[in-house]
Motif scaffolding. Sequence first.
Motif, PDB file in Angstrom:
ATOM      1  N   VAL A 219       0.896  -1.132   0.146  1.00  0.00           N
ATOM      2  CA  VAL A 219       0.104  -0.116   0.101  1.00  0.00           C
ATOM      3  C   VAL A 219       0.914   1.230  -0.177  1.00  0.00           C
ATOM      4  O   VAL A 219       0.592   2.045  -0.692  1.00  0.00           O
ATOM      5  CB  VAL A 219      -1.038   0.031   1.172  1.00  0.00           C
ATOM      6  N   ILE A 220       2.105   1.468   0.979  1.00  0.00           N
ATOM      7  CA  ILE A 220       2.753   2.622   0.817  1.00  0.00           C
ATOM      8  C   ILE A 220       3.468   2.454  -0.378  1.00  0.00           C
ATOM      9  O   ILE A 220       3.557   3.831  -1.048  1.00  0.00           O
ATOM     10  CB  ILE A 220       3.852   2.312   1.965  1.00  0.00           C
ATOM     11  N   SER A 221       4.043   1.476  -0.963  1.00  0.00           N
ATOM     12  CA  SER A 221       4.668   1.656  -2.354  1.00  0.00           C
ATOM     13  C   SER A 221       3.560   2.238  -3.448  1.00  0.00           C
ATOM     14  O   SER A 221       4.054   3.226  -4.333  1.00  0.00           O
ATOM     15  CB  SER A 221       5.058   0.233  -2.886  1.00  0.00           C
ATOM     16  N   TYR A 222       2.535   1.850  -3.487  1.00  0.00           N
ATOM     17  CA  TYR A 222       1.482   2.333  -4.462  1.00  0.00           C
ATOM     18  C   TYR A 222       1.166   3.751  -4.092  1.00  0.00           C
ATOM     19  O   TYR A 222       1.156   4.681  -4.926  1.00  0.00           O
ATOM     20  CB  TYR A 222       0.266   1.636  -4.155  1.00  0.00           C
ATOM     21  N   VAL A 223       1.147   4.116  -2.968  1.00  0.00           N
ATOM     22  CA  VAL A 223       0.954   5.519  -2.559  1.00  0.00           C
ATOM     23  C   VAL A 223       2.025   6.542  -3.246  1.00  0.00           C
ATOM     24  O   VAL A 223       1.866   7.511  -3.726  1.00  0.00           O
ATOM     25  CB  VAL A 223       0.492   5.551  -1.144  1.00  0.00           C
ATOM     26  N   VAL A 224       3.176   5.747  -2.698  1.00  0.00           N
ATOM     27  CA  VAL A 224       4.523   6.555  -3.221  1.00  0.00           C
ATOM     28  C   VAL A 224       4.584   6.857  -4.729  1.00  0.00           C
ATOM     29  O   VAL A 224       4.896   7.779  -5.103  1.00  0.00           O
ATOM     30  CB  VAL A 224       5.612   6.051  -2.598  1.00  0.00           C
ATOM     31  N   TYR A 225       4.068   5.749  -5.369  1.00  0.00           N
ATOM     32  CA  TYR A 225       4.280   5.571  -6.764  1.00  0.00           C
ATOM     33  C   TYR A 225       3.200   6.408  -7.439  1.00  0.00           C
ATOM     34  O   TYR A 225       3.377   7.194  -8.272  1.00  0.00           O
ATOM     35  CB  TYR A 225       3.895   4.246  -7.313  1.00  0.00           C
ATOM     36  N   TYR A 226       1.954   6.736  -7.015  1.00  0.00           N
ATOM     37  CA  TYR A 226       0.816   7.484  -7.147  1.00  0.00           C
ATOM     38  C   TYR A 226       1.135   8.723  -7.223  1.00  0.00           C
ATOM     39  O   TYR A 226       1.134   9.793  -7.985  1.00  0.00           O
ATOM     40  CB  TYR A 226      -0.448   7.148  -6.385  1.00  0.00           C
ATOM     41  N   VAL A 227       1.953   9.277  -5.924  1.00  0.00           N
ATOM     42  CA  VAL A 227       2.139  10.872  -5.719  1.00  0.00           C
ATOM     43  C   VAL A 227       3.181  11.258  -6.691  1.00  0.00           C
ATOM     44  O   VAL A 227       3.282  12.220  -7.274  1.00  0.00           O
ATOM     45  CB  VAL A 227       2.358  10.950  -4.328  1.00  0.00           C
ATOM     46  N   ARG A 228       4.369  10.266  -6.906  1.00  0.00           N
ATOM     47  CA  ARG A 228       5.320  10.658  -7.802  1.00  0.00           C
ATOM     48  C   ARG A 228       4.871  10.786  -9.185  1.00  0.00           C
ATOM     49  O   ARG A 228       5.264  11.697  -9.990  1.00  0.00           O
ATOM     50  CB  ARG A 228       6.678   9.590  -7.614  1.00  0.00           C
ATOM     51  N   GLN A 229       4.002   9.793  -9.588  1.00  0.00           N
ATOM     52  CA  GLN A 229       3.304   9.750 -11.177  1.00  0.00           C
ATOM     53  C   GLN A 229       2.667  11.087 -11.034  1.00  0.00           C
ATOM     54  O   GLN A 229       2.720  11.871 -12.319  1.00  0.00           O
ATOM     55  CB  GLN A 229       2.471   8.653 -11.260  1.00  0.00           C
ATOM     56  N   ASN A 230       1.838  11.571 -10.044  1.00  0.00           N
ATOM     57  CA  ASN A 230       1.286  12.872 -10.313  1.00  0.00           C
ATOM     58  C   ASN A 230       2.121  13.909 -10.511  1.00  0.00           C
ATOM     59  O   ASN A 230       1.698  14.889 -11.002  1.00  0.00           O
ATOM     60  CB  ASN A 230       0.109  13.025  -9.090  1.00  0.00           C
ATOM     61  N   GLN A 231       3.200  13.963  -9.534  1.00  0.00           N
ATOM     62  CA  GLN A 231       4.140  15.257  -9.702  1.00  0.00           C
ATOM     63  C   GLN A 231       4.776  15.148 -11.067  1.00  0.00           C
ATOM     64  O   GLN A 231       4.855  16.493 -11.402  1.00  0.00           O
ATOM     65  CB  GLN A 231       5.122  14.656  -8.506  1.00  0.00           C
ATOM     66  N   GLU A 232       5.156  14.120 -11.600  1.00  0.00           N
ATOM     67  CA  GLU A 232       5.636  13.938 -12.802  1.00  0.00           C
ATOM     68  C   GLU A 232       4.751  14.353 -13.859  1.00  0.00           C
ATOM     69  O   GLU A 232       5.330  15.383 -14.807  1.00  0.00           O
ATOM     70  CB  GLU A 232       6.120  12.583 -13.292  1.00  0.00           C
ATOM     71  N   ASP A 233       3.484  14.117 -13.800  1.00  0.00           N
ATOM     72  CA  ASP A 233       2.201  14.612 -14.794  1.00  0.00           C
ATOM     73  C   ASP A 233       2.185  16.053 -14.707  1.00  0.00           C
ATOM     74  O   ASP A 233       1.927  16.769 -15.768  1.00  0.00           O
ATOM     75  CB  ASP A 233       1.266  13.779 -14.675  1.00  0.00           C
ATOM     76  N   ALA A 234       2.342  16.429 -13.378  1.00  0.00           N
ATOM     77  CA  ALA A 234       2.079  18.114 -13.159  1.00  0.00           C
ATOM     78  C   ALA A 234       3.353  18.652 -13.879  1.00  0.00           C
ATOM     79  O   ALA A 234       3.196  19.872 -14.602  1.00  0.00           O
ATOM     80  CB  ALA A 234       1.833  18.352 -11.903  1.00  0.00           C
ATOM     81  N   ARG A 235       4.576  18.358 -13.638  1.00  0.00           N
ATOM     82  CA  ARG A 235       5.719  18.794 -14.205  1.00  0.00           C
ATOM     83  C   ARG A 235       5.636  19.089 -15.683  1.00  0.00           C
ATOM     84  O   ARG A 235       5.872  19.968 -16.263  1.00  0.00           O
ATOM     85  CB  ARG A 235       6.965  18.223 -13.626  1.00  0.00           C
TER      86      ARG A 235
END
Length: 258
Positions: A219-235
């Motif tokens: 679950v933690i890994s998925y949350v971290v991946y999801y946050v990083r993916q959103n940050q990358e999309d936003a950038r």
Amino acid sequence: MTPLDLWLSRSIPMCLLLQSLVLMVLCFPSASTCPKGCTCQRSESPPHGLNVTCSLSRLKEIPPDVPPDTQLLQLDRNHISLVPDRIFHGLRMLRRLNLSHNAVETLGEGAFVGLEGSLEVLDLSHNRITSVHKDAFARLKARVMVDNNPWHCDCALQQALGGMAHNHEAATRVLCRSSELRDQEGQPFLAVDADLCNLAKRTTDYAMLVTMFGWFAMVISYVVYYVRQNQEDARRHLEYLKSLPSKPKEPEDISTVV
């Protein structure tokens, strides 16, 4: 010779023969019910039960027709692999039971039901027993011999031996062919000073803890991946906006007021 004398001469031997047969039936009532391949002999000592010997008879199962007044049952040196539940239920006079040198592999909860009040000696040595139900010997007052079996030392065996009236003598002869504790394999059962039941519970608890930790990590890994993916999309979206050409400003109308 008169007819009366002739009749008496023939009837008296017949009467004697009939009396002999009646006496044999009365004195040996169980002789006709002796299991196939076994020999039955009336004991001379009280309570004058039967001694049933089925040793070396190539039996593959326990005879179901053992006489109910049997006090000694020898089933040793056969090919018996199973002790069905309640097989000895009707033998309330049985004092000694010898099942040694067979191929028995396990014992269920009801293997010796009905023998709680009478059985004095139970020989299960030299079999292939690896496991027993925790209540297999429950309420038995008999001296039990269980040596020379490939025992798996676990919680059920610890409970079974702990509930026997003569458990110390039996336990001294039990060797752990395998065990829940790897370092106890090949050691006497009494050398296992750990509570194998609590050990099994702790093992289950550890397994549940590891499983829960694994899910939590996922679950933690998925949350971290999801946050990083959103940050990358936003950038990327921001860089895209910056790359767009700016719109030229329209010249303002200059009106001259005369």
